[in-house]
Motif scaffolding. Sequence first.
Motif, PDB file in Angstrom:
ATOM      1  N   GLU A 174       9.558   7.491   8.082  1.00  0.00           N
ATOM      2  CA  GLU A 174       9.187   8.416   7.002  1.00  0.00           C
ATOM      3  C   GLU A 174      10.025   8.072   5.783  1.00  0.00           C
ATOM      4  O   GLU A 174      10.961   7.278   5.852  1.00  0.00           O
ATOM      5  CB  GLU A 174       9.408   9.864   7.439  1.00  0.00           C
ATOM      6  CG  GLU A 174      10.852  10.215   7.714  1.00  0.00           C
ATOM      7  CD  GLU A 174      11.006  11.666   8.132  1.00  0.00           C
ATOM      8  OE1 GLU A 174       9.989  12.303   8.454  1.00  0.00           O
ATOM      9  OE2 GLU A 174      12.135  12.140   8.124  1.00  0.00           O
ATOM     10  N   GLN A 175       9.677   8.706   4.653  1.00  0.00           N
ATOM     11  CA  GLN A 175      10.400   8.425   3.416  1.00  0.00           C
ATOM     12  C   GLN A 175      11.681   9.245   3.341  1.00  0.00           C
ATOM     13  O   GLN A 175      11.780  10.315   3.933  1.00  0.00           O
ATOM     14  CB  GLN A 175       9.505   8.711   2.207  1.00  0.00           C
ATOM     15  CG  GLN A 175       9.064  10.158   2.119  1.00  0.00           C
ATOM     16  CD  GLN A 175       8.143  10.400   0.943  1.00  0.00           C
ATOM     17  OE1 GLN A 175       8.222   9.702  -0.050  1.00  0.00           O
ATOM     18  NE2 GLN A 175       7.311  11.441   1.032  1.00  0.00           N
ATOM     19  N   GLU A 203       4.806   7.628  10.026  1.00  0.00           N
ATOM     20  CA  GLU A 203       3.970   6.660  10.751  1.00  0.00           C
ATOM     21  C   GLU A 203       4.669   6.232  12.027  1.00  0.00           C
ATOM     22  O   GLU A 203       5.879   6.015  12.037  1.00  0.00           O
ATOM     23  CB  GLU A 203       3.696   5.425   9.889  1.00  0.00           C
ATOM     24  CG  GLU A 203       2.780   5.683   8.717  1.00  0.00           C
ATOM     25  CD  GLU A 203       2.396   4.401   8.008  1.00  0.00           C
ATOM     26  OE1 GLU A 203       2.908   3.334   8.395  1.00  0.00           O
ATOM     27  OE2 GLU A 203       1.576   4.470   7.062  1.00  0.00           O
ATOM     28  N   ASP A 228       0.838  -1.205   0.000  1.00  0.00           N
ATOM     29  CA  ASP A 228       0.000   0.000   0.000  1.00  0.00           C
ATOM     30  C   ASP A 228       0.877   1.260   0.000  1.00  0.00           C
ATOM     31  O   ASP A 228       0.581   2.248  -0.691  1.00  0.00           O
ATOM     32  CB  ASP A 228      -0.909   0.013   1.228  1.00  0.00           C
ATOM     33  CG  ASP A 228      -1.923  -1.127   1.192  1.00  0.00           C
ATOM     34  OD1 ASP A 228      -2.243  -1.586   0.085  1.00  0.00           O
ATOM     35  OD2 ASP A 228      -2.393  -1.538   2.276  1.00  0.00           O
ATOM     36  N   ILE A 229       1.994   1.217   0.765  1.00  0.00           N
ATOM     37  CA  ILE A 229       2.882   2.395   0.820  1.00  0.00           C
ATOM     38  C   ILE A 229       3.538   2.630  -0.540  1.00  0.00           C
ATOM     39  O   ILE A 229       3.583   3.759  -1.056  1.00  0.00           O
ATOM     40  CB  ILE A 229       3.948   2.187   1.917  1.00  0.00           C
ATOM     41  CG1 ILE A 229       3.283   2.119   3.302  1.00  0.00           C
ATOM     42  CG2 ILE A 229       4.989   3.300   1.864  1.00  0.00           C
ATOM     43  CD1 ILE A 229       4.238   1.796   4.430  1.00  0.00           C
ATOM     44  N   PHE A 270      13.567   4.436   3.021  1.00  0.00           N
ATOM     45  CA  PHE A 270      12.894   4.784   4.268  1.00  0.00           C
ATOM     46  C   PHE A 270      13.928   5.054   5.342  1.00  0.00           C
ATOM     47  O   PHE A 270      15.042   4.542   5.299  1.00  0.00           O
ATOM     48  CB  PHE A 270      11.986   3.627   4.731  1.00  0.00           C
ATOM     49  CG  PHE A 270      10.896   3.279   3.766  1.00  0.00           C
ATOM     50  CD1 PHE A 270       9.712   4.009   3.757  1.00  0.00           C
ATOM     51  CD2 PHE A 270      11.056   2.233   2.859  1.00  0.00           C
ATOM     52  CE1 PHE A 270       8.702   3.681   2.866  1.00  0.00           C
ATOM     53  CE2 PHE A 270      10.039   1.919   1.980  1.00  0.00           C
ATOM     54  CZ  PHE A 270       8.859   2.633   1.977  1.00  0.00           C
ATOM     55  N   GLN A 291       1.481  10.364  -3.945  1.00  0.00           N
ATOM     56  CA  GLN A 291       0.686  10.809  -2.800  1.00  0.00           C
ATOM     57  C   GLN A 291       1.618  11.126  -1.641  1.00  0.00           C
ATOM     58  O   GLN A 291       2.682  10.544  -1.494  1.00  0.00           O
ATOM     59  CB  GLN A 291      -0.302   9.720  -2.381  1.00  0.00           C
ATOM     60  CG  GLN A 291      -1.359   9.396  -3.433  1.00  0.00           C
ATOM     61  CD  GLN A 291      -2.321   8.325  -2.950  1.00  0.00           C
ATOM     62  OE1 GLN A 291      -2.300   7.954  -1.810  1.00  0.00           O
ATOM     63  NE2 GLN A 291      -3.173   7.856  -3.879  1.00  0.00           N
ATOM     64  N   GLU A 292       1.175  12.062  -0.828  1.00  0.00           N
ATOM     65  CA  GLU A 292       2.014  12.494   0.291  1.00  0.00           C
ATOM     66  C   GLU A 292       2.088  11.384   1.330  1.00  0.00           C
ATOM     67  O   GLU A 292       1.091  10.781   1.708  1.00  0.00           O
ATOM     68  CB  GLU A 292       1.423  13.745   0.920  1.00  0.00           C
ATOM     69  CG  GLU A 292       2.309  14.317   2.030  1.00  0.00           C
ATOM     70  CD  GLU A 292       1.740  15.606   2.598  1.00  0.00           C
ATOM     71  OE1 GLU A 292       2.298  16.100   3.578  1.00  0.00           O
ATOM     72  OE2 GLU A 292       0.708  16.084   2.054  1.00  0.00           O
ATOM     73  N   PHE A 293       3.315  11.092   1.749  1.00  0.00           N
ATOM     74  CA  PHE A 293       3.538  10.034   2.742  1.00  0.00           C
ATOM     75  C   PHE A 293       3.865  10.687   4.075  1.00  0.00           C
ATOM     76  O   PHE A 293       4.898  11.342   4.217  1.00  0.00           O
ATOM     77  CB  PHE A 293       4.693   9.134   2.283  1.00  0.00           C
ATOM     78  CG  PHE A 293       5.030   8.062   3.303  1.00  0.00           C
ATOM     79  CD1 PHE A 293       4.228   6.924   3.408  1.00  0.00           C
ATOM     80  CD2 PHE A 293       6.126   8.191   4.147  1.00  0.00           C
ATOM     81  CE1 PHE A 293       4.540   5.942   4.330  1.00  0.00           C
ATOM     82  CE2 PHE A 293       6.428   7.207   5.070  1.00  0.00           C
ATOM     83  CZ  PHE A 293       5.625   6.073   5.158  1.00  0.00           C
ATOM     84  N   GLU A 294       2.940  10.528   5.027  1.00  0.00           N
ATOM     85  CA  GLU A 294       3.157  11.115   6.341  1.00  0.00           C
ATOM     86  C   GLU A 294       3.893  10.121   7.230  1.00  0.00           C
ATOM     87  O   GLU A 294       3.752   8.908   7.062  1.00  0.00           O
ATOM     88  CB  GLU A 294       1.830  11.495   6.984  1.00  0.00           C
ATOM     89  CG  GLU A 294       1.068  12.580   6.224  1.00  0.00           C
ATOM     90  CD  GLU A 294      -0.211  12.943   6.941  1.00  0.00           C
ATOM     91  OE1 GLU A 294      -0.509  12.319   7.992  1.00  0.00           O
ATOM     92  OE2 GLU A 294      -0.915  13.848   6.442  1.00  0.00           O
ATOM     93  N   SER A 332       1.147   4.129  -2.997  1.00  0.00           N
ATOM     94  CA  SER A 332       0.902   5.555  -2.736  1.00  0.00           C
ATOM     95  C   SER A 332       2.057   6.409  -3.236  1.00  0.00           C
ATOM     96  O   SER A 332       1.867   7.487  -3.830  1.00  0.00           O
ATOM     97  CB  SER A 332       0.693   5.791  -1.235  1.00  0.00           C
ATOM     98  OG  SER A 332      -0.416   5.060  -0.771  1.00  0.00           O
ATOM     99  N   LEU A 333       3.308   5.952  -3.028  1.00  0.00           N
ATOM    100  CA  LEU A 333       4.465   6.709  -3.478  1.00  0.00           C
ATOM    101  C   LEU A 333       4.502   6.774  -5.001  1.00  0.00           C
ATOM    102  O   LEU A 333       4.884   7.802  -5.598  1.00  0.00           O
ATOM    103  CB  LEU A 333       5.746   6.079  -2.936  1.00  0.00           C
ATOM    104  CG  LEU A 333       5.920   6.171  -1.399  1.00  0.00           C
ATOM    105  CD1 LEU A 333       7.148   5.402  -0.952  1.00  0.00           C
ATOM    106  CD2 LEU A 333       6.037   7.645  -0.962  1.00  0.00           C
TER     107      LEU A 333
END
Length: 849
Positions: A123-124, A102, A88-89, A135, A97-100, A92-93
């Motif tokens: 975080e990325q 976690e 899923d991550i 990461f 999409q913005e990765f906040e 999104s990348l």
Amino acid sequence: MTGSEKTRESLLSKTPNKSQQAPLEDIRLINENMKDVIWQTTPELVITYVTSSVKKLLGYEAQELIGQPLTSLLTPEAREIVLNRYPDIMRSLAEHQEFEAEVSVVELIRKDGKTVWTETTTEQTLDAGGQFLGFQGVTWDISERKKVEDALRESERFLRQSEKIARTGGWKANPYTDSLHWTEGVYDVVEAPKDHQPGLDQGMEFFTPQYRQILREAVAKTIELGEPFTIEAEVMTSSGRRLWTEVRGLMRLEVGDEPQVVGSFQDITERRLAEEALRTSENKYRLLFDIAPIGIILVDREGNILEANNYIINILGSPGLEAIKSLNMLTFPPLVESGMSGILASCMEENRPVDTEICYTSKWGKAMSLRIILTPKLNDQGYVTGCLAVMEDVSKRQLAEQALRVSESKFRTLFETAQDAIFIKDLQLRYVDINAAGLELFQTERHNLIGRTSAEIFGDDYPEEQDKLERRVLQGQAVETYLNWELKAQPISLHLTRFPLRDSHGRIMGICGVAREIFNSPYASTNQSNLANDFKSETMQSTLAKVRLVSETDSIVLLTGETGSGKDYLARHIHKLSGRSTGPFYAINCAAIPSELAESELFGHEPGAYTNALRRKKGMLEMAEGGTLLLNEIGELTPLLQAKLLTFLDTFSFTRIGGEKTISVNTRLIAATNRDLWTEVNEGRFRKDLYYRLSVISIEVPPLRERSEDIPVIANRILVRLREELKLSSVPDIRADAMRALRMYSWPGNVRELRNVLERALMLSRGDTICPNHLSVPQTERVPGAEKRSVPSGCGLNDVLKETERLMIEDALGRSGGNKSEAARLLGISRFSLLRHMTKLGISDIYGS
């Protein structure tokens, strides 16, 4: 500046002493000295950088982990979570999409195999151009915090479970804001949905109206004065059930500027029910204590009476209960004189219970026998603090016991000296007692009988019907019967009466039997020989075959045939061959009894049933208990008796005339008639339903004229019986020509007429040989072969020749008057040949010498 350096600088920028312009070496130095672990990975989660603090956390050197997959450090459960989240991550990348960042709690595996709970911020990692490099994150040890959190959760779970088990809960209320908070336990008790948070007014609605204002006032008082309260109130649950609860307001709690009340809430329904039951029980036992017909006293260590019931007044002889409570049992003169005071003192001193009887004279001078039961009263430390005394006046009991001993002595004397045998059996029909006459009758010793059943003692010789009869006695019925029995190979006839033994409550506890030996008993079965071997005629052989068949059952038998043909004789033969042969055989001629007395003869009557009925009379059905009753000439019964007999046959029970008690009997019925009952039914003189009930098995007795071959046998038996009746010294012979005359006669009166003819001939011959002139029958000379003979079906030529030879020899003997030389001459053979043929064919010398 590389991407990794930018990432570490970004992570470290959150520390208070960090400078954005610090040299790279300073940043690295800061990272290496941090307690938390800083790490970086490729997009494929391969570790590219990790601080040296990882050694303290996981036991690895930093260089050991470079190039290793990050997932290798995760426990299987944590690895599954990360791998499920990873697609899923990455998706999104890829979609920009913005990765906040976690934050996750995961369990890591140390180098030594142990596990450690950690919390990680991830975080990325981006390069200067914003391209995704992998990461990065910070991980720190939360093992201690996890233990505290787990302990807190376990405590909460235990609290919720305890509330559920105890059906209790907590509450917090603020009357100023109408707020109310319940714990789960309260929701469970009132059966309300847990997502519903009621206000104070709504919460009060669960209580029945009479308690709502009381609770409001109690909460207000606690708010105002801080005083706790406890109130038992009735609750109506959401499902409509009524419960009793205990509501407690424990303390006033200041929350900001608004005071609140906290408290507990518990379901006490079971306790209330138990208390109510306890109060009921206490009242009941208090009532029993006060009205008990025995004296009960509780005294202290010094003998002072602490408690007493009303009956003690009758024993101690004091004017009232209050006066008795002022007495001292160790010094009260009547008790001292009787010795009870000393017994009471010893009981308390030695700490031992006492159960004894004493002679006591009350203050009023009444003498009595007292049974006293003393029980020491102990405190928690085991020291005697008093005594419980129970006193019972047993004077009447002692008199009753003395009278009982006298009565028992008299009974035992009568029991042992009685001439009749008396025995007692228990509910399992085992002998409990037997008198001397019984031991003599049964020819045994007491130890061979007591504790055993008759079947165990006498084996197969004991009739099974008697056992069934005794089980009926255990049902409450007294039974009188006759028993014909072979005891130790000796015939014996007994008159037996058995009745149930009952205890003081009327419950049956066994049976008592009285047996009397009868000599020359008219109820004894006659010792008939094997008729099947005696009678030669085919018709009689067929009839006897049916007789043997029906004797094996208890079914009703209907015997039909001409008058005097021997129906009663065959009925006795059926009885003798049956399992009831040890029981009595009775016969009643329905035609010979007046109609007004027939019902009494069959069913019996009670005293006063009709004029001159002065005492109870048993009917023939009852007297034939365990045996057989022959109803001869049953076609002569009146319609009323036919109806009553039909009712009896349905249940084998009846009521005596003038009686109310139903009597059941075990009697076999045999009916006999010389009428054609079916014709009687068609002409309305006999009930059709009774006919069907009687003709379960029907046997027709052949007339004598159809079985003349049997006349020699029958005549010989009649002569034997007449010799006994007339007391002759020997059985007279019948001359051959006289026998020939008997066989040629048609005998319309059958066997009865034959007996009359022979009895008259016996008188005329004065006990000598009977000749033709002594017989009152036509003396017509018989033509050879004219006598009706029958050859059994299915015989071969040899059988027919033998029968023909027999007929010729018998005819020659008859014509010669029994002279064997003359008979041999008529047959054209020698006298020796004649004797040889007679022996071979079994021809007896019934024609005289």
